[in-house]
Every structure is written in structure tokens, then in C-alpha cells.
Design an enzyme around this catalytic site. Structure first.
Site, short mmCIF file in Angstrom:
data_model
loop_
_atom_site.label_atom_id
_atom_site.label_comp_id
_atom_site.label_asym_id
_atom_site.label_seq_id
_atom_site.Cartn_x
_atom_site.Cartn_y
_atom_site.Cartn_z
N HIS A 1 0.86 -1.19 0.00
CA HIS A 1 0.00 0.00 0.00
C HIS A 1 0.89 1.24 0.00
CE1 HIS A 1 -3.17 2.80 1.21
NE2 HIS A 1 -4.00 1.86 0.80
N ASP B 1 -7.90 -5.45 0.15
CA ASP B 1 -8.35 -6.33 -0.94
C ASP B 1 -7.96 -7.78 -0.77
OD1 ASP B 1 -7.60 -3.49 -2.83
OD2 ASP B 1 -9.60 -4.32 -2.54
#
Ligand code: SDX
Length: 436
Positions: A313, A371
Site C-alpha cells: 500500500h 483487498d
């Protein structure tokens, strides 16, 4: 934002005059250096492709502490919102800044429920698509098409228009996503039933048919609602920045949200949940847990371009708090469905364990993000993989709208227009055809 008494002095080794740049403090998080006058005073731009060190705006909506793995919506930790509130409470919070009291909660739920239907003409847009069109292609078209129906709420400078457009988008996204799904299935659309909860209504529109009604399973409805809460907003991510930039031209909110849907589709962003589940299914097909080591080797091989989807991320350099909550939801849903031994969930957990102990991932601070587990939950609920990102878009619509309205409501906002470092041809003349 509060002016800091510290200044940033920019000096140049070629003796050009140095300049002082003001610093501003937020309520939490890094200070910012105000470079708005930099070009005017130095004739130079800053250079930050991907915006790794650039704050594009000031905001009061969502805050992420990437090092701590903390996510706050209007100051409230995501862990508390996901366990003590529902998605519509979260929508109210993101839109208006405070959690609703009991009366405001009732009024808001009623207001949203009164806007869940779409114009009957909307269904004719779907007919133009092939039945196997990706739901995100359909959704991008449908959301943009809304601007053709709601001329009474497209003037973004009118606060009343902004409010009604926000309610319309939040209320209609579940209907549109369910229509995209039914169209792909070749089944008739199911109209919203307003006495149901937001998540329950969505699941009924997805899974009911004219032959059989759908009795929502409360554990699955709660899981769906939590998925919505976890995806609702996330600072200035790529799709939110797209919505802000698109909306900064004064275009209508439906068009700006359609741009956000298009951006979210990418596998590096919202498309990662679909890619992560496909990745797990591929590994499962090719040998499962025994093959994880071989897969991780591929990921670490720079020439392979294979990524561990659902990992890493830009901001989180610690565990994404949403991934932790999603993993808990996995346990709850799979337990409720008697699927505790779901091989994909076991594979995901072993993949996570191996990755978190591997130097490649540790050195790069790569952790599971939202996710990584969301696909397993959605698959268990019965959502097809191709619809995962559309559900992310459904949930993120409130964040997009809240951020767009915050920008438009700021008297200082301007149309976004970045500059560039030009490295192409200098001026030259067009040669005659015979000399080209
Ligand atoms: C979302 O911004 C948001 O807030 C987004 C989001 C939201 O709620 O809006 O949180 C939703 O988009 C979550 C992210 C979903 N995407 C994925 O899971 C796709 C896989 N992840 C990567 O593509 C990547 O981690 C990004 C895009 C998420 C972040 O990329 P960055 O910040 O540009 O980091 P990078 O690509 O420069 O990576 C740094 C290093 C690189 O290695 P080196 O060149 O330094 O050797 O880490 C490696 C990368 O190759 N790396 C990965 C990896 N992610 C980064 N290696 C293997 N697998 C991965 N998933």
C-alpha cells in the site's frame, strides 16, 4: 490549517536567491510546506509524479496513519465504526461530520430509502452492452448516464443540489450494481424493497428472482454492511483524487463519480480484490498451499512482473486495519456457512504468514491490504468475482461524494491543473513531405 512558526528556506547552490516557504500544521499528521508561490518566486516547479510527498488539499474527513496502521473516519477508528455502527450511519458521518442521533438516523435512513429506484429508462442503457460485459464497464456507463436524468441536482455550486445528488448516488448505487449483475445473469431486475436495510436490500436485489424471494441471512447481511463500511473512504487515493480533479472543473457530481468508478477499476487500486481472488484460485488450481513457496519466488523475481495482489500500500507500512477486520469477517461468514475449512481462506492465511516472514516483504513493509481477504468474504456470500470492484465502487461512492462536496464547499478551491517537466523536442519547423 494552522500556520507554523517554522519556515522552510529553499536555497540554490548556484547562488539564486533563496526563498522562505510557510509551513502549516494539521490537527494530526505531517505538516505541509506551502509551495503555492514557488513558481511565481523562483520560476521553478516541484516534481512529484505519483504524488508520494504531495498534499493535494486539506481535509477533515479521513485520516490514515500508515506507520501505526490506523484509519479514522471523522476521528472515529474504523474498528469501532465497523463493530458499533452500520453503513448508513457511516455515510451520515462522512457526509455531515458527526454520527446521527436516533431521530437523525431514522430520518436519514428514510431519506435514502426514498431514492433507491432509478428511472425506468435506465434499463435501456444496459441493453447496449453484451451480456458478458464486465460489470465495471456497465457501472461506469450507468453512473455517467444518471447525469442525463437528474438535471435538478447537477449544479455542483448549489449546496441543495450537492446534498440531493449525494443522497441519490448513495441510494441508487446498490440498485445499479444489482442491475449490472442481473443483466449479466440474464435474469430480470429486482426492484428495491425499502423496508429492508441498505445491505439487505442490495442482497435481495442481487439474489431474489420472480420465482423465489430471497430471505437475507443476517450474518451475511451484516458482513455485506461491514464490507461497505470498510471501503467507504480512504483519504486522497487515486479514485478520490480523480473525482476531486474531475469535479474541480464544475462538472456535475454524477460525471465526477463516473470518473472515480473508471479509476477504481484498475488492478493496482480497487480492481485488486478481483485480481487477489483470481490469484488465490490460480495457486489453488496449481497445487494449493504446497505451491505457495514457488509463487512467492515468482513474486520476488523482478523479471516476472507477478505481484502478490492484495498486498502492499502507498500509505500503510503496517497492517491495513481493514484487512484485519475483513479477516475476522471471513471467520464469521465461513463459520456461519459451515465453510470453516474453505481451502481458499486457508491458502490466503498461509500465503499471508509466509509473506510476513519473508525478508522481501518485511524490507518493503508489504502487508495485506483491504483487498486481500475481501474477495473470500464476497465469494462466500455468493458475489461473483467480476462484481467485487463494483461493490467497492458502491461503498466508496459516499467517500467520493463527501470529498467532492468538501472541495466544492471550500471557497479557496480552484480547477486542478498540474504542470510538467518537459523533456521532449524543442521548437522545430515542419519539413515538407518529401523531406520527412
Ligand atoms: C487499494 O491509495 C489507497 O488508499 C487505495 C485503497 C483505498 O482504499 O482507496 O487502499 C485501495 O487500492 C489498495 C491497494 C490494492 N492494490 C493491490 O493490492 C495491488 C498490489 N499492490 C501493489 O501494486 C502496490 O503495493 C501498490 C500499488 C498498492 C502501492 O504501490 P507503491 O506505493 O507505488 O509502491 P511500489 O510499487 O513502489 O512498491 C515498493 C516496492 C517495489 O519493489 P522495489 O522496486 O522497491 O524492489 O514494493 C514492491 C514493488 O515492486 N511491491 C510489491 C507489491 N507491492 C509493492 N511486490 C510484490 N507484490 C506486491 N503486491
Amino acid at each position: 490549517m494552522t500556520p507554523s512558526d517554522v519556515k522552510a528556506t529553499l536555497s540554490f547552490s548556484d547562488g539564486s536567491p533563496s526563498i522562505d516557504l510557510p509551513l502549516y500544521k494539521g490537527s494530526i499528521g505531517p505538516d505541509v510546506i506551502d509551495i503555492r508561490k514557488l513558481y511565481g518566486q523562483t520560476g521553478k516547479f516541484t516534481y512529484d509524479p505519483g504524488f508520494l510527498s504531495t498534499a493535494s488539499c486539506q481535509s477533515t474527513i479521513t485520516y490514515i496513519d500508515g506507520d501505526k496502521g490506523e484509519l479514522l473516519y471523522r476521528g472515529y477508528p474504523i474498528e469501532q465504526l465497523a463493530t458499533q455502527c452500520d453503513f448508513l450511519d457511516t455515510c451520515y458521518l462522512l457526509l455531515y461530520g458527526e454520527l446521527p442521533n436516533e431521530q437523525k438516523q431514522k430520518d436519514f435512513h428514510k431519506l435514502v430509502s426514498e431514492h433507491t429506484m432509478v428511472h425506468e429508462q435506465m434499463q435501456f442503457f444496459l441493453r447496449g452492452f453484451r451480456r458478458d460485459a464486465h460489470p465495471m464497464a456497465v457501472l461506469t456507463g450507468l453512473v455517467g448516464a444518471l447525469s442525463a436524468f437528474y438535471h435538478d441536482s447537477t449544479d455542483i455550486t448549489n449546496p441543495t443540489h450537492r446534498d440531493i445528488a449525494a443522497i441519490r448516488l448513495i441510494a441508487k448505487m446498490p440498485t445499479l450494481v444489482a442491475m449490472a449483475y442481473k443483466y449479466g445473469e440474464g435474469q430480470p431486475y429486482v426492484y428495491p424493497r425499502n423496508k429492508l436495510s441498505y445491505a439487505g436490500n442490495f442482497m435481495r436485489m442481487m439474489f431474489a428472482t420472480p420465482c423465489e424471494d430471497y430471505e437475507p441471512n443476517e450474518v451475511l447481511v451484516r458482513a455485506m454492511d461491514r464490507i461497505f463500511i470498510l471501503h467507504a473512504d480512504h483519504e486522497q487515493n487515486a479514485s478520490t483524487s480523480t473525482v476531486r480533479l474531475c469535479g474541480s472543473s464544475g462538472t456535475n457530481p454524477f460525471a465526477a463519480i463516473a470518473a472515480g468508478v473508471a479509476c477504481l477499476w484498475g488492478p493496482a487500486h480497487g480492481g485488486a480484490n478481483e485480481a487477489a481472488l483470481n490469484m488465490l484460485e490460480d495457486i489453488q488450481r496449481n497445487g494449493g498451499v504446497e505451491k505457495v513457496g514457488e509463487f512467492i519466488k515468482q513474486v520476488k523475481d523482478k523479471n516476472s512482473s507477478v505481484k502478490l495482489m492484495g498486498f502492499g500500500h502507498r500509505v500503510y507500512k503496517n497492517y491495513d486495519p481493514r484487512a484485519k477486520l475483513m479477516r475476522e469477517t471471513c471467520h464469521e461468514v465461513l463459520g456461519a456457512l459451515g465453510l470453516e475449512n474453505d481451502p481458499l481462506f486457508k491458502l490466503a492465511m498461509s500465503l499471508e504468514k509466509i509473506a510476513l516472514e519473508d525478508e522481501y516483504f518485511v524490507a518493503r513493509k508489504l502487508y495485506p491490504n483491504v483487498d486481500f481477504y475481501s474477495g473470500i468474504v464476497q465469494r462466500a456470500i455468493g458475489i461473483p468475482v467480476s462484481l467485487f470492484t463494483a461493490i467497492f465502487a458502491l461503498a466508496r461512492t459516499v467517500g467520493w461524494i463527501a470529498q467532492l462536496n468538501e472541495m466544492i464547499g471550500d471557497p479557496e478551491y480552484k480547477i486542478g491543473r498540474p504542470r510538467q517537466l518537459f523533456v521532449g523536442s524543442e521548437r522545430r519547423d515542419v519539413p515538407p513531405l518529401a523531406q520527412r
